[in-house]
Design a protein around this motif. Structure first.
Motif, mmCIF file in Angstrom:
data_model
loop_
_atom_site.group_PDB
_atom_site.id
_atom_site.type_symbol
_atom_site.label_atom_id
_atom_site.label_comp_id
_atom_site.label_asym_id
_atom_site.label_seq_id
_atom_site.Cartn_x
_atom_site.Cartn_y
_atom_site.Cartn_z
ATOM 1 N N UNK A 295 7.688 10.084 3.755
ATOM 2 C CA UNK A 295 7.573 11.399 4.373
ATOM 3 C C UNK A 295 7.837 11.404 5.860
ATOM 4 N N UNK A 296 8.465 10.357 6.387
ATOM 5 C CA UNK A 296 8.695 10.239 7.830
ATOM 6 C C UNK A 296 10.177 10.122 8.170
ATOM 7 N N UNK A 297 11.050 10.398 7.207
ATOM 8 C CA UNK A 297 12.487 10.389 7.464
ATOM 9 C C UNK A 297 13.221 9.204 6.893
ATOM 10 N N UNK A 298 12.553 8.042 6.787
ATOM 11 C CA UNK A 298 13.202 6.862 6.230
ATOM 12 C C UNK A 298 12.146 5.966 5.602
ATOM 13 N N UNK A 299 12.576 4.981 4.830
ATOM 14 C CA UNK A 299 11.705 3.878 4.439
ATOM 15 C C UNK A 299 12.490 2.582 4.587
ATOM 16 N N UNK A 300 11.780 1.538 4.907
ATOM 17 C CA UNK A 300 12.412 0.231 5.021
ATOM 18 C C UNK A 300 12.724 -0.331 3.638
ATOM 19 N N UNK A 334 5.198 1.523 -0.768
ATOM 20 C CA UNK A 334 6.589 1.447 -0.314
ATOM 21 C C UNK A 334 7.047 0.005 -0.166
ATOM 22 N N UNK A 335 6.142 -0.871 0.263
ATOM 23 C CA UNK A 335 6.519 -2.263 0.485
ATOM 24 C C UNK A 335 6.650 -3.037 -0.814
ATOM 25 N N UNK A 367 -2.877 2.263 -1.305
ATOM 26 C CA UNK A 367 -2.085 2.031 -2.518
ATOM 27 C C UNK A 367 -1.302 3.240 -3.017
ATOM 28 N N UNK A 368 -0.635 3.936 -2.125
ATOM 29 C CA UNK A 368 0.171 5.072 -2.543
ATOM 30 C C UNK A 368 1.255 5.349 -1.512
ATOM 31 N N UNK A 369 2.261 6.098 -1.928
ATOM 32 C CA UNK A 369 3.217 6.744 -1.028
ATOM 33 C C UNK A 369 3.673 8.021 -1.708
ATOM 34 N N UNK A 370 4.661 8.703 -1.136
ATOM 35 C CA UNK A 370 5.066 10.004 -1.649
ATOM 36 C C UNK A 370 6.173 9.920 -2.689
ATOM 37 N N UNK A 371 6.652 8.729 -2.982
ATOM 38 C CA UNK A 371 7.771 8.574 -3.898
ATOM 39 C C UNK A 371 7.363 8.658 -5.353
ATOM 40 N N UNK A 372 8.342 8.638 -6.256
ATOM 41 C CA UNK A 372 8.038 8.674 -7.696
ATOM 42 C C UNK A 372 7.238 7.443 -8.108
#
Length: 679
Positions: A295-300, A334-335, A367-372
């Protein structure tokens, strides 16, 4: 100046005998220049093309380069955003492996891709340094004994008058005896600090005249932020050593899911200009677009060797140079992502598990992010702690008065076996009621709705799922009855958290009534809204928190590392017995409906204690299971301002309060009089 071929290891600029070696990773660049600046960082005095290349690493050695030298990078190659390439030698790039910056990073229009201006005059410069390792780390505090206090380096001491003004808001201020004394008095064991690595403000904040206070927008993960540690690694190291000497562990919140470069319209300041396709996860069909699971524009691109290397080197820097005891990973799902989704056996987890400098530290996942498939609680390695938002929501809803909550709350009080049993001990559940993200504890019981107008986004930012209540008036009030009710609710919430199985985490100021005026997303408030209000703190609430934490440490029944079964152990009582307002909870229907009382009797060996929670509007009298030769003693009562128990022989829990009873050996009855002598 001259530059020789040098070596491809280590990455970054590192001082050595006779000069400095510089090594820069890029699979797609055609050329990398090292740019050196004068002492003020204003004038470029040398531009040296790195002559060596080993695979994807450009490298060189600069004889005579010494500590304190300021430098940046320029990368050459195609500028083709449609292919995911952003090479632009007019943009001075920050070495992602830099160990120190010359000054805080400040956003400038020249950083953006649509600007033709050379950014060197405004870009942050890396500073050559050779930090000393921290002293050997002492033995860590066992997980079962850990009590976490989440704080912000700047906000914790910015208004603490006992700290010299020049030290307030820094690591040096955090190490001051006045700051440490509060943590020791409170009784916590670990300080979890919001991000401390160098970061950059988001573009919209710059336009609003605000700044990113929390620090979840990194640009240089191996470098302490100069605003928090103007003395660099030496200041961090000395502060951590002082906290260690006081018996406290130090954990650092780290952000490796995204960077401050944002989407394709964001600044060209480091990774994007060096090797955008290697460092960031892009859409295969459209490499100009960034996947945005944070939710911040990019992910590594956390499964790429370059990102794994950057992450591991950054963690080792904080562990070796800073001496910290562990890490909390922001949006850790995400990681663990690969191109096709989350993988519990992702390369980064394997790297951490085998690294001798890191594998023994405390590691905690958000233990979460905004992705599927982003919600992965319970899926992280067995030795990891995990933030438990289900605990947060159950505790809030129960005390708000929601129906049907005693079953869920019982699961959370018992360590969340539904999430962690068979995977890790209860202590790896990081229980919290409030954190930096959301309402403070005082605001949770004072505001039914968020009030984020100061953030400049028309109150659209921040969650609406607060499960909060205001006790009759929204926000500030002079009504003594309402204020007393709010203090009462804060004490009940603290007692619930502190006496649950798992590792409790208190957010900064929860112990004495810190308010953010209803702002539940104060990431951009580097001011009195977020800074800890020492002068306005409630000493009675602090006394309650201290009493509760001391009691938790003294009662093994609250910190046992086994999940509860309800079965007897060694012919003794069951490890847990659940009680409702009408008696033992045995039938399923007893757990349903509008029930607002829950009692738990925990037994571990000869340690037995009861936690009784009454969210209802009337007092509850309750018998507890009796053992021969034992008696129940009231040890903490949240109906009193400081938790001190009122002497009583009855087991009664006041309305909207929590009580802790401890089983003691029964005293023999007192003699009523002396025996008369025979005449």
């Amino acid at each position: 100046m001259i530059v020789t071929a040098g070596a491809p290891e280590p990455l970054g600029l590192r001082l050595g005998e006779g000069g400095a070696n510089i090594a820069v990773f890029s699979e797609t660049a055609e050329r990398i220049d090292l740019c050196l600046f004068d002492a003020a960082g204003a004038r470029e005095i040398a531009r040296l093309t790195l002559p060596g290349r080993t695979g994807p690493v450009f490298h060189g050695f600069v004889p005579g380069l010494q500590a304190g030298a300021l430098y940046g990078l320029r990368a050459y190659g195609p500028y083709a955003p449609e292919r995911g390439l952003y090479f632009n030698p007019r943009k001075l790039l920050l070495d992602p492996f830099a160990l120190e910056l010359d000054a805080p990073a400040r956003l400038h229009p020249s950083f953006f891709p649509d600007s033709s201006e050379d950014s060197a005059a405004f870009a942050p410069k890396a500073k050559a340094c050779d930090p000393q390792p921290a002293p050997a780390r002492r033995n860590g505090i066992p997980w079962r004994d850990t009590i976490i206090y989440e704080a912000h380096v700047r906000g914790f001491t910015k208004l603490l008058q006992d700290v010299p003004e020049k030290l307030r808001g820094t690591f040096a201020g955090l190490a001051h005896p006045a700051a440490i004394a509060h943590l020791q008095k409170l009784g916590v064991t670990a300080l979890e600090l919001l991000p401390c690595a160098a970061g950059l403000d988001e573009r919209h904040l710059h336009e609003l005249g605000l700044s990113n206070y929390w620090g979840y927008n990194p640009v240089a993960p191996l470098a302490p932020d100069p605003r928090l540690a103007p003395g660099g690694w030496a200041e961090v190291r000395e502060a951590v050593a002082a906290l260690h000497a006081a018996g406290l562990e130090v954990l650092i919140d780290v952000v490796f899911n995204h960077t401050a470069e944002g989407d394709g319209h964001g600044p060209l300041i480091s990774l994007r200009g060096l090797d955008n396709p290697a460092y960031y996860r892009l859409y295969r069909q459209n490499p100009a677009a960034y996947i945005n699971d944070a939710g911040c524009g990019n992910i590594l691109r956390a499964d790429h060797p370059a990102v794994i290397r950057l992450t591991m080197d950054a963690l080792r820097a904080w562990a070796i140079y800073g001496g910290v005891d562990g890490f909390r990973f922001d949006l850790m799902t995400t990681l663990g992502r690969r191109a096709d989704g989350f993988d519990p056996h992702a390369p980064l987890f394997a790297a951490l598990a085998q690294d001798p400098a890191l594998r023994g530290l405390k590691l905690i996942a958000e233990p979460w992010d905004l992705g599927p498939g982003g919600y992965q609680i319970g899926a992280f390695p067995a030795n990891w702690g995990e933030w438990n938002d289900r605990y947060r929501d159950a505790a809030r809803k129960f005390w708000r008065g929601d129906s049907g909550m005693i079953g869920d709350l019982a699961t959370r009080l018992a360590g969340s076996a539904d999430l962690f049993a068979g995977k890790k001990p209860p202590s790896r559940s990081i229980n919290f009621v409030t954190a930096h993200d959301g309402f403070t504890l005082a605001d949770l019981v004072s505001y039914a709705h968020k009030h984020n107008e100061a953030n400049g986004e028309a109150n659209r930012d921040g969650t609406d799922a607060n499960y909060s209540w205001n006790n009759g008036v929204e926000g500030e009030t002079a009504d003594a009855t309402i204020l007393a009710a709010r203090r009462r609710d804060q004490r009940a919430l603290l007692a619930t958290l502190i006496f649950s199985r798992g590792t409790p985490m208190l957010s900064m100021g929860a112990e004495f009534g810190q308010s953010q005026r209803g702002n539940n997303n104060a990431y951009a408030q580097d001011n009195e809204i977020s800074w800890l209000d020492w002068a306005g703190g409630d000493p009675r609430l602090l006394a309650f928190a201290m009493r509760a934490l001391a009691l938790r440490r003294a009662i093994p029944a609250f910190t046992d590392e086994h999940f509860l079964t309800g079965a007897a152990r060694d012919d003794g009582p069951a490890d847990v017995e659940w009680w409702g307002v009408d008696g033992p909870l045995r039938a399923p229907e007893q757990w349903q409906g509008a029930r607002h009382f829950l009692g738990a009797v925990f037994t571990v060996g000869d340690s037995r204690a009861a936690l009784l929670l009454n969210a209802g509007s009337a007092p509850v009298a309750r018998a507890l299971p009796h053992r021969a030769g034992k008696r129940w003693r009231l040890a903490l009562d949240s109906q009193t301002e400081d938790g001190a128990p009122i002497p009583t022989s009855r087991i009664v829990v006041a309305a909207r309060s929590a009580a802790v009873f401890v089983e003691d050996v029964a005293r023999p009855p007192r003699k009523t009089g002396a025996k008369r002598a025979r005449s």
